[in-house]
Write a protein that holds these residues in place. Structure first.
Motif, mmCIF file in Angstrom:
data_model
loop_
_atom_site.group_PDB
_atom_site.id
_atom_site.type_symbol
_atom_site.label_atom_id
_atom_site.label_comp_id
_atom_site.label_asym_id
_atom_site.label_seq_id
_atom_site.Cartn_x
_atom_site.Cartn_y
_atom_site.Cartn_z
ATOM 1 N N ARG A 117 0.806 -1.226 0.000
ATOM 2 C CA ARG A 117 0.000 0.000 0.000
ATOM 3 C C ARG A 117 0.836 1.271 0.000
ATOM 4 O O ARG A 117 0.293 2.367 -0.156
ATOM 5 N N ARG A 118 2.123 1.157 0.171
ATOM 6 C CA ARG A 118 2.977 2.345 0.215
ATOM 7 C C ARG A 118 3.466 2.780 -1.171
ATOM 8 O O ARG A 118 4.229 3.730 -1.287
ATOM 9 N N ILE A 119 2.995 2.115 -2.213
ATOM 10 C CA ILE A 119 3.377 2.475 -3.579
ATOM 11 C C ILE A 119 2.372 3.479 -4.127
ATOM 12 O O ILE A 119 1.167 3.224 -4.137
ATOM 13 N N ARG A 120 2.871 4.621 -4.592
ATOM 14 C CA ARG A 120 2.021 5.682 -5.129
ATOM 15 C C ARG A 120 1.799 5.534 -6.628
ATOM 16 O O ARG A 120 0.681 5.703 -7.134
ATOM 17 N N ARG A 121 2.855 5.240 -7.378
ATOM 18 C CA ARG A 121 2.782 5.065 -8.824
ATOM 19 C C ARG A 121 3.749 3.965 -9.241
ATOM 20 O O ARG A 121 4.748 3.725 -8.564
ATOM 21 N N VAL A 122 3.455 3.316 -10.372
ATOM 22 C CA VAL A 122 4.271 2.212 -10.859
ATOM 23 C C VAL A 122 4.597 2.413 -12.335
ATOM 24 O O VAL A 122 3.726 2.771 -13.129
ATOM 25 N N VAL A 123 5.866 2.171 -12.687
ATOM 26 C CA VAL A 123 6.274 2.075 -14.083
ATOM 27 C C VAL A 123 6.795 0.666 -14.311
ATOM 28 O O VAL A 123 7.709 0.214 -13.612
ATOM 29 N N ALA A 124 6.203 -0.034 -15.281
ATOM 30 C CA ALA A 124 6.633 -1.386 -15.639
ATOM 31 C C ALA A 124 7.221 -1.330 -17.041
ATOM 32 O O ALA A 124 6.495 -1.147 -18.020
ATOM 33 N N GLY A 125 8.533 -1.458 -17.146
ATOM 34 C CA GLY A 125 9.211 -1.328 -18.427
ATOM 35 C C GLY A 125 9.706 -2.663 -18.959
ATOM 36 O O GLY A 125 10.084 -3.559 -18.200
ATOM 37 N N GLY A 126 9.702 -2.807 -20.272
ATOM 38 C CA GLY A 126 10.312 -3.963 -20.908
ATOM 39 C C GLY A 126 9.544 -5.259 -20.823
ATOM 40 O O GLY A 126 10.116 -6.336 -21.003
ATOM 41 N N ILE A 127 8.236 -5.199 -20.568
ATOM 42 C CA ILE A 127 7.393 -6.398 -20.577
ATOM 43 C C ILE A 127 6.120 -6.105 -21.354
ATOM 44 O O ILE A 127 5.732 -4.949 -21.521
ATOM 45 N N GLY A 128 5.471 -7.174 -21.825
ATOM 46 C CA GLY A 128 4.274 -6.999 -22.639
ATOM 47 C C GLY A 128 3.199 -8.018 -22.318
ATOM 48 O O GLY A 128 3.044 -8.456 -21.169
ATOM 49 N N GLY A 129 2.486 -8.441 -23.355
ATOM 50 C CA GLY A 129 1.336 -9.312 -23.170
ATOM 51 C C GLY A 129 1.655 -10.671 -22.592
ATOM 52 O O GLY A 129 0.783 -11.307 -21.981
ATOM 53 N N ALA A 130 2.887 -11.151 -22.756
ATOM 54 C CA ALA A 130 3.246 -12.462 -22.209
ATOM 55 C C ALA A 130 3.147 -12.490 -20.688
ATOM 56 O O ALA A 130 3.044 -13.570 -20.096
ATOM 57 N N THR A 131 3.142 -11.333 -20.061
ATOM 58 C CA THR A 131 3.012 -11.262 -18.604
ATOM 59 C C THR A 131 1.680 -11.840 -18.140
ATOM 60 O O THR A 131 1.549 -12.259 -16.984
ATOM 61 N N LEU A 132 0.706 -11.877 -19.024
ATOM 62 C CA LEU A 132 -0.603 -12.430 -18.675
ATOM 63 C C LEU A 132 -0.603 -13.955 -18.685
ATOM 64 O O LEU A 132 -1.575 -14.576 -18.266
ATOM 65 N N HIS A 133 0.481 -14.571 -19.174
ATOM 66 C CA HIS A 133 0.507 -16.024 -19.346
ATOM 67 C C HIS A 133 1.783 -16.623 -18.764
ATOM 68 O O HIS A 133 2.450 -17.443 -19.399
ATOM 69 N N LEU A 134 2.114 -16.238 -17.562
ATOM 70 C CA LEU A 134 3.348 -16.714 -16.946
ATOM 71 C C LEU A 134 3.277 -18.190 -16.564
ATOM 72 O O LEU A 134 4.309 -18.801 -16.269
ATOM 73 N N ASP A 135 2.080 -18.765 -16.561
ATOM 74 C CA ASP A 135 1.921 -20.157 -16.150
ATOM 75 C C ASP A 135 1.897 -21.131 -17.325
ATOM 76 O O ASP A 135 1.571 -22.305 -17.167
ATOM 77 N N SER A 136 2.269 -20.681 -18.523
ATOM 78 C CA SER A 136 2.206 -21.547 -19.696
ATOM 79 C C SER A 136 3.313 -22.596 -19.671
ATOM 80 O O SER A 136 4.378 -22.404 -19.099
#
Length: 251
Positions: A117-136
Motif C-alpha cells: 500500500r505504500r506504492i504511489r505510482r508504478v512504471v513497468a518497463g520492458g514487458i508486454g502481453g506475455a506477462t498475462l501467461h506466466l503459467d504456460s
C-alpha cells in the motif's frame, strides 16, 4: 554501502541518491542478470531522475550484484523480490514511494503493487502481453533451458537469446549458479493485476521482442497508460524518450 537482511535472511544491497523534494523517493528494480549499476546508473536514469529533483533508491535483487547469492531456487522468484522491496521500505521507514521496474524487475513491481500500500505510482518497463501467461508450459521449458545455459559452456549454446543472457552474465561477473536458480524460479502464477489500483505506466521499446503486445497488459490493469518509444530491450534504457517518460509520469 548499505545492506539489510530481508524477511528470509538474504542480504540485500541498496544505494540511495537523495534530493530535497515534496515527492516520494523513486525505487528502482533492475532486470534479470543485470544489477542496479548496469540497469540504472550507467544508462543515466538515476542522474536523469536526480536532475528532475527526485530522490532515488536502487537495489540489487537477490542473487544479483552485491546482494546475497544463495544457490537454492527456493530462495528466488519475483514474489520474494517483491517482499524484499517491502522490507526495504520498512528498513528506511518510508511511507510512500514510486516504483520503477524493468524486465524481471517490472514483474516484481507489478507483484508489489498488488499488495504493497505504500506504492504511489508504478512504471513497468520492458514487458508486454506475455506477462498475462506466466503459467504456460512453454515458459516452463524456457526457464529450464535458461538455467542450463547459465551452467553450460558458453560456446555450446546455440539459441541466440540464451547466448545473449549468458554473455551478459559473463560481462557483469554474475554468479551463474544464482542466475540458474532464479531462472528455475521465475514467477509462474497468474498475477492478480485487477488488484492494482495505483496509476501505472507500461513503457516499452518499439523493437523489444520481450515486450510484444503491450496493449494486452495495459488493458489488464485498470486505468493503465502505455508509452511506446524507440529502442530494443537493451538500447531503450539510454534513450531520452524512455527516460523522459519515467520522469513525466512520476511527476
Amino acid at each position: 554501502m548499505s545492506r539489510f537482511k530481508s524477511f528470509d535472511g538474504v542480504e540485500i544491497y541498496y544505494q540511495a541518491w537523495l534530493r530535497k523534494s515534496a515527492l516520494p523517493p523513486v525505487v528502482l528494480q533492475h532486470g534479470y542478470v543485470a544489477n542496479m549499476r548496469v540497469n540504472w546508473v550507467v544508462p543515466g536514469i538515476v542522474r536523469r531522475l536526480n536532475l528532475a529533483g527526485r530522490s532515488v533508491i536502487a537495489l540489487d535483487a537477490r542473487g544479483h550484484g552485491r546482494s546475497g547469492r544463495p544457490h537454492d531456487p527456493a530462495s528466488y522468484g519475483e514474489s520474494r523480490m517483491a517482499k524484499d522491496i517491502s522490507c526495504l521500505l520498512d528498513e528506511l521507514g518510508l511511507e510512500e514511494i514510486d516504483l520503477v521496474g524493468y524486465s524481471m524487475g517490472a514483474t516484481v513491481a507489478l507483484l508489489a503493487a498488488t499488495q504493497e500500500r505504500r506504492i504511489r505510482r508504478v512504471v513497468a518497463g520492458g514487458i508486454g502481453g506475455a506477462t498475462l501467461h506466466l503459467d504456460s508450459r512453454y515458459r516452463a521449458s524456457g526457464r529450464k533451458a535458461l538455467a542450463n545455459a547459465m551452467l553450460a559452456s558458453r560456446w555450446s549454446i546455440r539459441d541466440p537469446t540464451l547466448a545473449g543472457f549468458r554473455l551478459l552474465a559473463d560481462m557483469v561477473w554474475a554468479d551463474r549458479k544464482a542466475m540458474a536458480a532464479q531462472a528455475l524460479a521465475f514467477h509462474s502464477k497468474r498475477i492478480p493485476l485487477e488488484r492494482i489500483t495505483v496509476p501505472t505506466l507500461i513503457l516499452v521499446g518499439d523493437s523489444d521482442p520481450f515486450a510484444s503486445h503491450p496493449q494486452k497488459l495495459q488493458r489488464a490493469i485498470r486505468g493503465a497508460q502505455l508509452k511506446v518509444v524507440p529502442g530494443d530491450h537493451s538500447s531503450v534504457l539510454v534513450k531520452p524518450g524512455f527516460q523522459n517518460a519515467i520522469v513525466e509520469f512520476l511527476r
